[in-house]
Write an enzyme that holds these catalytic residues in place. Sequence first.
Site, PDB file in Angstrom:
ATOM      1  N   GLN A  87      36.542  32.758  44.562  1.00 40.37           N
ATOM      2  CA  GLN A  87      37.990  32.953  44.599  1.00 40.37           C
ATOM      3  C   GLN A  87      38.310  34.214  45.385  1.00 40.37           C
ATOM      4  OE1 GLN A  87      39.976  32.467  40.795  1.00 40.37           O
ATOM      5  NE2 GLN A  87      41.435  34.075  41.288  1.00 40.37           N
ATOM      6  N   ASP A  88      39.282  34.127  46.296  1.00 44.75           N
ATOM      7  CA  ASP A  88      39.790  35.292  47.022  1.00 44.75           C
ATOM      8  C   ASP A  88      41.194  35.592  46.517  1.00 44.75           C
ATOM      9  OD1 ASP A  88      37.513  35.317  48.573  1.00 44.75           O
ATOM     10  OD2 ASP A  88      38.543  35.020  50.476  1.00 44.75           O
ATOM     11  N   HIS A 111      40.718  46.679  35.021  1.00 41.84           N
ATOM     12  CA  HIS A 111      40.617  45.293  34.572  1.00 41.84           C
ATOM     13  C   HIS A 111      39.182  44.783  34.587  1.00 41.84           C
ATOM     14  CE1 HIS A 111      44.839  45.026  36.564  1.00 41.84           C
ATOM     15  NE2 HIS A 111      44.931  45.527  35.358  1.00 41.84           N
ATOM     16  N   HIS A 164      37.591  47.576  36.789  1.00 45.05           N
ATOM     17  CA  HIS A 164      37.982  47.880  38.164  1.00 45.05           C
ATOM     18  C   HIS A 164      39.482  48.160  38.250  1.00 45.05           C
ATOM     19  CE1 HIS A 164      39.580  46.414  42.104  1.00 45.05           C
ATOM     20  NE2 HIS A 164      38.726  47.336  42.500  1.00 45.05           N
ATOM     21  N   TYR A 192      40.328  40.929  47.510  1.00 46.81           N
ATOM     22  CA  TYR A 192      39.054  40.931  46.810  1.00 46.81           C
ATOM     23  C   TYR A 192      38.540  39.523  46.576  1.00 46.81           C
ATOM     24  CZ  TYR A 192      42.241  40.964  42.712  1.00 46.81           C
ATOM     25  OH  TYR A 192      43.251  40.722  41.815  1.00 46.81           O
ATOM     26  N   ASP A 238      49.082  47.102  31.577  1.00 48.80           N
ATOM     27  CA  ASP A 238      48.197  48.233  31.836  1.00 48.80           C
ATOM     28  C   ASP A 238      48.604  49.469  31.036  1.00 48.80           C
ATOM     29  OD1 ASP A 238      46.595  46.717  33.474  1.00 48.80           O
ATOM     30  OD2 ASP A 238      47.439  47.485  35.340  1.00 48.80           O
ATOM     31  N   ARG A 285      41.280  46.470  73.772  1.00 45.96           N
ATOM     32  CA  ARG A 285      42.023  45.364  73.152  1.00 45.96           C
ATOM     33  C   ARG A 285      42.268  45.568  71.669  1.00 45.96           C
ATOM     34  NH1 ARG A 285      37.878  40.873  74.183  1.00 45.96           N
ATOM     35  NH2 ARG A 285      36.600  42.672  73.652  1.00 45.96           N
ATOM     36  N   ASP A 335      40.886  37.826  29.934  1.00 42.82           N
ATOM     37  CA  ASP A 335      41.462  39.015  30.551  1.00 42.82           C
ATOM     38  C   ASP A 335      41.364  40.206  29.605  1.00 42.82           C
ATOM     39  OD1 ASP A 335      43.150  40.237  32.692  1.00 42.82           O
ATOM     40  OD2 ASP A 335      44.538  40.476  31.017  1.00 42.82           O
ATOM     41  N   LYS A 354      32.917  41.598  42.067  1.00 40.30           N
ATOM     42  CA  LYS A 354      33.982  41.618  43.075  1.00 40.30           C
ATOM     43  C   LYS A 354      33.522  42.342  44.327  1.00 40.30           C
ATOM     44  CE  LYS A 354      37.646  41.894  39.600  1.00 40.30           C
ATOM     45  NZ  LYS A 354      38.707  42.756  39.039  1.00 40.30           N
TER      46      LYS A 354
END
Length: 181
Positions: free
Chosen positions: A46-47, A61, A118, A131, A169, A23, A142, A71
């Site tokens: 938080q996702d 980051h 990361h 994540y 970035d 399956r 940030d 994370k």
Amino acid sequence: MEIIKTDIEGLLILKPRVFEDARGYFFESWSQRDFDAQCAPVRFVQDNESKSSYGVVRGLHFQKPPYTQAKLVRCVQGRVLDVAVDIRKGSPSFGKHVAVELSEENHLQFFIPKGFAHGFSVLSPTAVFQYKCDEFYHPEADAGVQLNDAALGIDWMIPAGSMILSEKDKSRSPLTEADAI
């Protein structure tokens, strides 16, 4: 769930038990009880999910104190090279990194505790990346590190001319000038 230790204390690779038959497959992707017992007592709040195409490199980051984040990351579609860099001042592994390939085939997850920058590069035509974070996103906290900082020696497995980066970035500072934690 099998826990695989890496060369840097605290960075862990999680390999779930996958049950396959005609399956398809089934596996438990998250268990607070098992994670607390085998990894670290972390409460994720938080996702996040991103979809990216080949050559996209996101990172490196992190959030500055008091909003540092741990994370738990995984790739649910496609293939990525996931990287965590130790940015903890005074750490014996400061500036060192661990890279692990995460894919829809291997179902691996990577736990990145607080104190690490990361990022990931997309190695497949597209990738969906998820994540969990133990702290909410705070724009004022940030921060990041230049992903192609020669001192880090990261092979993103993407030719430099094929990398797709955000403007933010592109303008990150090398680790020696970044706000290490």
